[in-house]
Design an enzyme around this catalytic site. Structure first.
Site: not given
Length: 370
Positions: A287, A126, A249
């Protein structure tokens, strides 16, 4: 006070004043509602309130390990905005430059308890018309925005509105004197009407100095397959980090450095495998990885150590249920990052592992034999 340095590592140019903030993060944060029980959103009777936002997650995680950070955004003049500002400030983040919007609400979202990668996972956002979606370059204080050694952005902001896309376009335009610009692609299919529009993320990434992108994101948003193809499409950033899920990675750098495996087309390339963890929830892991890599970058550590710190901080997020996790202490993370390759490959991290250094039960003493 001045610092003589390599600006490519996020430090001040020769003779420039030393910034008083390590990392400035700009982007939307929302109040997150996490279910107290597993199941569909339609069936879950109650939720716990938390905070969620890629850029504020990075700022909070870095602040929890002693880095100075600032979060810049807009929130409503509502109770949810009060909660966000209080919770992020409690992590040690400077929130003095967050603007309050009396006309637009603070964004919120609900999610199920399951892993985001599964088909049963649900997220209800929202955020349309939120205060953060009205951010523009004209609203920002340049001194606050450019006052850190690193400015960290993400592609989520570009998807919020035309104004936000214009802001990201302005900030990723190369110009003298800007700090090291870090950009996490953070492609979210639900925020883009189609992949053709998401191609703008590639243009934004080209303007950054340090880019984080998942190989799955690059495939879905840009049709690119594999780290080498991603680097060929993104030659401009000094440093490119391609996250390869459970495999590990790869970091590409334009300049040759000792210990790197030379790639004649893209500079040096270094791969570090990911860690074996007992997964609780994947939300926030990207993050946390970015925060760990940025922390090691600020400390001038070599690429291998930067990737290992990224994996360790991601493992902290993977082993807790919410978006935010407290990473391991710096001495403990340094000790794990310095393990030899067999010991690193044998690490198995379970919930609570980041407390091991204070409890006397260390993860590096639990190397499995698989």
């Amino acid at each position: 006070m001045t610092r003589s340095s390599n600006a490519g590592d996020g430090q001040a140019p020769d003779g420039a004043p030393v910034p008083d903030i390590d990392v400035v993060c700009l982007g939307e944060s929302m109040v997150t509602f996490l279910p107290r029980l597993p199941g569909r959103l339609a069936d879950v009777p109650s939720f716990d309130r938390a905070i969620g936002g890629a850029e504020s997650n990075v700022a909070c995680t870095l602040a929890r390990t002693g880095h100075t950070t600032r979060w810049i955004s807009r929130v409503g003049t509502d109770g949810f905005g009060d909660h966000l500002l209080g919770a992020i400030a409690d992590c040690g983040v400077d929130v003095r430059h967050v603007r309050r919007d009396p006309l637009r609400p603070t964004g919120v979202y609900f999610r199920t308890a399951g892993d985001r990668a599964t088909g049963t996972h649900e997220v209800a956002y929202y955020r349309a018309g939120s205060a953060a979606s009205a951010m523009t370059a004209a609203d920002l204080d340049p001194a606050a925005l450019y006052g850190g050694r690193i400015l960290h952005l993400s592609g989520i902001t570009a998807a919020l509105s035309a104004d936000c896309l214009g802001l990201l376009t302005e900030l990723t335009t190369r110009r003298p004197g800007r700090p090291l610009l870090s950009f996490d692609v953070n492609y979210r299919p639900g925020l883009w009407q189609d992949t053709a529009r998401a191609r703008v993320l590639l243009d934004l990434a080209r303007g950054a100095d340090l880019v984080f992108v998942g190989d799955d994101e690059a495939r879905d948003a840009w049709g690119l397959h594999g780290p080498r193809a991603i680097r060929e499409a993104l030659p401009e950033p000094h440093t490119l980090v391609v996250k390869q899920g459970k495999a590990g990675a790869t970091v590409f750098r334009r300049t040759r450095e000792p210990g790197g495996c030379c790639d004649d087309a893209t500079g040096t390339a270094t791969f570090v495998p990911a860690l074996d963890v007992d997964l609780v929830a994947a939300t926030g892991a990207g993050d946390a990885f970015a925060a760990g890599f940025l922390s090691a970058t600020l400390r001038g550590l070599p690429d291998r150590a930067r990737l290992r710190h990224g994996h360790l901080w991601a493992a902290a997020a993977l082993t807790v249920p919410g978006d935010l996790a407290t990473p391991p202490s710096r001495p403990y993370a340094d000790r794990l990052a310095a393990l030899d390759d067999p010991a690193w490959a044998g690490l198995h991290l379970a919930p609570g592992w980041t407390d091991a250094a204070t409890s006397g039960h260390r993860a590096d003493e639990e190397v499995s034999t698989h």
